[in-house]
Design an enzyme around this catalytic site. Structure first.
Site, PDB file in Angstrom:
ATOM      1  N   THR A 201      12.912 -34.367  25.583  1.00 47.74           N
ATOM      2  CA  THR A 201      11.850 -34.975  25.588  1.00 47.74           C
ATOM      3  C   THR A 201      10.799 -34.170  27.137  1.00 47.74           C
ATOM      4  O   THR A 201      11.834 -33.321  27.533  1.00 47.74           O
ATOM      5  CB  THR A 201      12.082 -36.087  26.191  1.00 47.74           C
ATOM      6  OG1 THR A 201      12.769 -36.433  27.157  1.00 47.74           O
ATOM      7  CG2 THR A 201      12.484 -37.235  24.912  1.00 47.74           C
TER       8      THR A 201
ATOM      9  N   ARG B  62       8.290 -41.402  21.566  1.00 50.43           N
ATOM     10  CA  ARG B  62       8.213 -39.223  21.658  1.00 50.43           C
ATOM     11  C   ARG B  62       8.938 -38.881  20.071  1.00 50.43           C
ATOM     12  O   ARG B  62       9.251 -38.037  19.292  1.00 50.43           O
ATOM     13  CB  ARG B  62       7.966 -39.044  22.433  1.00 50.43           C
ATOM     14  CG  ARG B  62       7.429 -38.983  24.215  1.00 50.43           C
ATOM     15  CD  ARG B  62       7.384 -38.457  24.449  1.00 50.43           C
ATOM     16  NE  ARG B  62       8.978 -38.901  25.914  1.00 50.43           N
ATOM     17  CZ  ARG B  62       8.892 -38.216  26.837  1.00 50.43           C
ATOM     18  NH1 ARG B  62       8.723 -37.935  27.863  1.00 50.43           N
ATOM     19  NH2 ARG B  62      10.248 -40.006  27.096  1.00 50.43           N
TER      20      ARG B  62
ATOM     21  N   SER C  50       9.416 -31.260  30.863  1.00 55.25           N
ATOM     22  CA  SER C  50      10.355 -31.069  30.946  1.00 55.25           C
ATOM     23  C   SER C  50      11.093 -30.185  30.039  1.00 55.25           C
ATOM     24  O   SER C  50      12.367 -29.592  29.858  1.00 55.25           O
ATOM     25  CB  SER C  50      11.449 -31.884  31.355  1.00 55.25           C
ATOM     26  OG  SER C  50      11.863 -32.629  31.909  1.00 55.25           O
TER      27      SER C  50
ATOM     28  N   SER D 129      16.959 -35.619  32.524  1.00 57.75           N
ATOM     29  CA  SER D 129      15.895 -34.471  33.072  1.00 57.75           C
ATOM     30  C   SER D 129      15.623 -34.877  34.573  1.00 57.75           C
ATOM     31  O   SER D 129      14.243 -35.293  35.373  1.00 57.75           O
ATOM     32  CB  SER D 129      14.364 -35.073  32.439  1.00 57.75           C
ATOM     33  OG  SER D 129      14.208 -34.827  31.659  1.00 57.75           O
TER      34      SER D 129
END
Length: 267
Positions: free
Chosen positions: A210, A255, A70, A118
């Site tokens: 992310t 992340r 993404s 996303s």
């Protein structure tokens, strides 16, 4: 007439000198400690725009190409806006009522929310409207990694297949975006910043995206973006993978958390 060869040689010398001018790379043991404490493996790569310095715990990992997942929604959104497939950040994507992978996708979403959540089906719709020819044309122009796009994989190439991008390439792309070197409209730049903003206050602006892909059963997670203040701009590309005992929910949070902690060491 006799001085022309001299200037040709001089110009070529300057060109090669610029190409050989490499940013300094600084190994940070603190970054590896952050990685280890989060029970994952991988690399944090941060670029100090003002000082022209790269910081990382694993430069070799940062040079390996991986599916963009993404994080591709950054150039994807740019292409959608530049081709007028999407009008602005309020463009609406209607949910067709079918069950989707995540409950949050099962609703009508504007572009900004589709980006933040996303929403894969939303961006698959965008990809099909852009088409293979225009997608490849803009990717050649934007130089975002090495994307493998054809008529068969047009709505999946960033999630599976042979497309890949390194952490260094992610940072190079974002650097060119920040410096307005992508040859896109100011309007598109402004809209992209609006949909990618995570936090804004008196001290800094924080942008990011992310990404998560699964290849051969292995999860790979991204967090890319930049933090901009009056003093400096830091561009980051974190790429991690779980280890044997990594909890899935913790991995997804790691992340971003890993990147934020690393930024504290160099700011």
């Amino acid at each position: 007439m006799k001085i022309a060869p001299f200037f040709t040689v001089l110009a070529l010398s300057l060109l090669f000198a610029r190409k050989e001018n490499k940013s300094q790379e600084i190994f940070k043991t603190e970054f590896q400690s952050i990685i280890d404490s989060n029970n994952v493996k991988g690399s944090i790569l941060i670029y100090d725009l003002k000082k022209d310095l790269f910081y990382s715990n694993n430069f070799d990992w940062a040079k390996i190409g991986r599916l963009p997942a993404s994080t591709y929604k950054i150039p994807h959104s740019i292409i959608a806006l530049e081709t007028n497939v999407v009008e602005n950040d309020s463009t609406l994507f209607k949910w067709n009522g079918e069950k989707r992978a995540y409950k949050i996708w099962e609703q009508d979403l504007i572009l900004r929310d589709a980006f933040q959540y996303s929403c894969v089906p939303c961006y698959q719709e965008i990809a099909n409207k852009i088409g293979e020819k225009r997608m490849n044309g803009y990717l050649n122009k934007l130089q975002f990694g090495d994307m493998d796009v054809n008529s068969v994989n047009l709505d999946l190439f960033w999630l599976e297949g042979e497309s890949n991008i390194t952490q260094f390439q992610q940072i190079d792309f974002l650097k060119r975006f920040i410096n307005s070197e992508l040859q896109i409209s100011k309007r598109t730049e402004q809209i992209l910043k609006r949909i990618a903003i995570i936090e804004e206050n008196d001290e800094y602006e924080f942008y990011g995206k992310t990404g998560l892909s699964i290849r051969n059963g292995n999860n790979n997670g991204w967090f890319v973006g930049y933090l901009k203040s009056e003093e400096d701009t830091y561009i980051f590309a974190t790429n991690i993978e779980p280890i044997e005992n990594t909890d899935n929910a913790s991995f997804l949070k790691a992340r971003k958390n890993i990147t934020l902690e690393a930024l504290e060491y160099i700011r």
